[in-house]
Design a protein around this motif. Structure first.
Motif, mmCIF file in Angstrom:
data_model
loop_
_atom_site.group_PDB
_atom_site.id
_atom_site.type_symbol
_atom_site.label_atom_id
_atom_site.label_comp_id
_atom_site.label_asym_id
_atom_site.label_seq_id
_atom_site.Cartn_x
_atom_site.Cartn_y
_atom_site.Cartn_z
ATOM 1 N N VAL A 13 -5.252 1.809 -1.904
ATOM 2 C CA VAL A 13 -5.883 0.814 -2.772
ATOM 3 C C VAL A 13 -5.358 1.020 -4.183
ATOM 4 O O VAL A 13 -5.276 2.160 -4.659
ATOM 5 C CB VAL A 13 -7.421 0.960 -2.781
ATOM 6 N N ARG A 70 -14.380 -3.122 -8.049
ATOM 7 C CA ARG A 70 -13.212 -2.537 -7.378
ATOM 8 C C ARG A 70 -12.844 -1.197 -8.000
ATOM 9 O O ARG A 70 -12.505 -0.236 -7.284
ATOM 10 C CB ARG A 70 -12.031 -3.491 -7.451
ATOM 11 N N LYS A 108 0.824 -1.212 0.000
ATOM 12 C CA LYS A 108 0.000 0.000 0.000
ATOM 13 C C LYS A 108 0.855 1.258 0.000
ATOM 14 O O LYS A 108 0.531 2.265 0.629
ATOM 15 C CB LYS A 108 -0.967 0.003 1.194
ATOM 16 N N HIS A 163 -5.069 -4.814 -5.751
ATOM 17 C CA HIS A 163 -6.299 -5.221 -5.087
ATOM 18 C C HIS A 163 -7.286 -5.831 -6.082
ATOM 19 O O HIS A 163 -8.087 -6.696 -5.725
ATOM 20 C CB HIS A 163 -6.926 -4.027 -4.366
ATOM 21 N N ASN A 170 -6.237 -9.407 -6.393
ATOM 22 C CA ASN A 170 -6.709 -10.182 -5.234
ATOM 23 C C ASN A 170 -8.194 -10.513 -5.364
ATOM 24 O O ASN A 170 -8.625 -11.630 -5.041
ATOM 25 C CB ASN A 170 -6.466 -9.395 -3.947
ATOM 26 N N ASP A 171 -8.963 -9.524 -5.821
ATOM 27 C CA ASP A 171 -10.405 -9.753 -5.978
ATOM 28 C C ASP A 171 -10.685 -10.844 -7.002
ATOM 29 O O ASP A 171 -11.582 -11.684 -6.805
ATOM 30 C CB ASP A 171 -11.093 -8.457 -6.410
#
Length: 403
Positions: A232, A298, A45, A236, A239-240
């Motif tokens: 974010v 996202r 991050k 991410h 990952n989703d």
């Protein structure tokens, strides 16, 4: 005789470390003579979570860049991102001291000093002070010196960060035997080269979609009026995909790049795509609609969070030049359409200037190119002529940390 200075621009991201080497000749021209990318380790991050891993990847990138350039770097310009960064608007006002009510240098210095010297908590420090226009009896002016009035005001958008996290970034560079000459917030570095002077004067937002963080900056009247960071980024999305579609994370990135998009279209609803692509044992077909829906949710969340942070400035009224997208995440298909829908402002992918060589014409290099711009121009964000070339912040930081 011409004088040459070798500068390194270092951008430590969650996915990669980018180092560009610039040769600044007589303080007026810049030749980019070396570059190196290395896989980033130990950053999450936008912040350092494993100092040794970050040091190893960064030092490898610096060594590769020096080898590419055929020379050694003399000083470093370093980007800074992470959710520990925040912005505050500080202002001050003073009465004009002269009997004829003409503004003097002393008046200007006094009001600027008062606006910038707001006390912070012990674990926080200022990174940038971005000066807005002066107000003289309520009237905006760029340069009030010699003008007549009774009350002089000025405001600064001040970017501050966590002292320890800033220190960690500096120590990564110091560990290689190099000094950090200046730290530039990533969004401002990117905005410097993506947005034109005309766009900055009109009002424009630049959003840098990185792997671990999303940085943004809004320009008003030619200066950076607001900045922000979201913890974010495009990682991410990977990952989703991995969780939502139950695929290995290494295939999630491939699916995103090969078939992903930020907006669901009619033709996507019936199509299926191969997870691996070799159609061997273990490979399977995935509904493209499911893939796009995961990505879309996202992406919409990221832009909604940017809009919330930016507040009323994220509107057509304040952004007639629209929104410019950059960073690795900006390459996602239909990302500009999704941004426009969520933000309510025309959006497009930003383009690097024509002077940037073809092998650097990629959004991933935007921040590092911006760092070299600051090295060449000698520009500080406290944009008064007397303060250009002053690097007081970094001198104070270096002394503070004993490096």
């Amino acid at each position: 005789m011409s004088q040459s200075r070798i500068i390194g621009a270092v951008d430590i991201g969650a996915a990669s470390v980018t180092v560009l080497v610039g040769d600044i000749v007589n303080g007026r021209s810049l030749n980019i003579i070396g570059k190196q990318d290395a896989t980033s380790e130990g950053v999450k991050k936008g912040e350092i979570v494993d100092f040794k891993a970050v040091s190893n990847s960064t030092h490898a990138a610096i060594m590769g860049a020096e080898k590419s350039a055929g020379t050694q770097i003399e000083a470093i310009f370093l980007s800074q991102t992470g959710s520990h960064l925040e912005g505050l608007y500080n202002s001050a006002s003073v009465n004009v001291s002269a009997s004829d009510n003409r503004v003097s240098d002393a008046d200007m210095n006094r009001v600027m000093s008062e606006a910038k010297n707001k006390k912070l908590a012990e674990d926080r420090l200022y990174i940038h002070h971005i000066r807005n226009h002066f107000l003289l009896d309520g009237r905006p002016t760029r340069e009030p010196l010699g003008m007549q009035g009774e009350k002089l005001e000025v405001g600064y958008w001040s970017v501050l960060g966590d002292e320890r996290k800033v220190r960690d970034h500096i120590h990564v560079i110091n560990g290689f035997g190099l000094n950090v000459e200046d730290i530039i917030v990533s969004s401002i570095a990117s905005g410097t080269v993506i947005a034109t002077d005309e766009e900055k004067r009109a009002g424009v937002m630049v959003i840098d979609l990185g792997a671990g963080a999303t940085d943004w900056v809004i320009y008003q009247n030619g200066v950076a009026a607001r900045t922000g960071v979201l913890p974010v980024g495009s990682d991410h999305i990977n990952n989703d995909i991995a969780l939502g579609l139950r695929v290995n994370r290494k295939y999630a990135e491939k699916l995103k790049l090969s078939f992903g998009k930020a907006v669901l279209e009619a033709e996507d609803k019936q199509e299926k795509v191969w997870m691996v692509g070799d159609q061997m044992i273990g490979d399977r077909r995935i509904p493209k609609q499911a893939l796009v829906q995961v990505i879309r949710e996202r992406v919409e969340e990221i832009f909604e969070l940017v809009k919330k942070q930016a507040g009323e400035l994220c509107s057509a009224k304040y952004l007639p030049a629209g929104v410019l997208l950059t960073g690795g995440g900006s390459q996602l298909d239909q990302i500009d359409v999704a941004a426009e829908k969520s933000l309510g402002v025309p959006a497009r992918r930003g383009e690097l200037p024509s002077w940037v060589h073809d092998n650097l014409q990629r959004p991933e290099y935007c921040t590092a190119l911006g760092l070299l711009h600051f090295a060449l121009s000698g520009q500080t964000l406290d944009d008064t002529a007397q303060q250009r070339r002053q690097r007081g912040l970094l001198r104070r930081v270096t002394q503070l940390f004993g490096t």
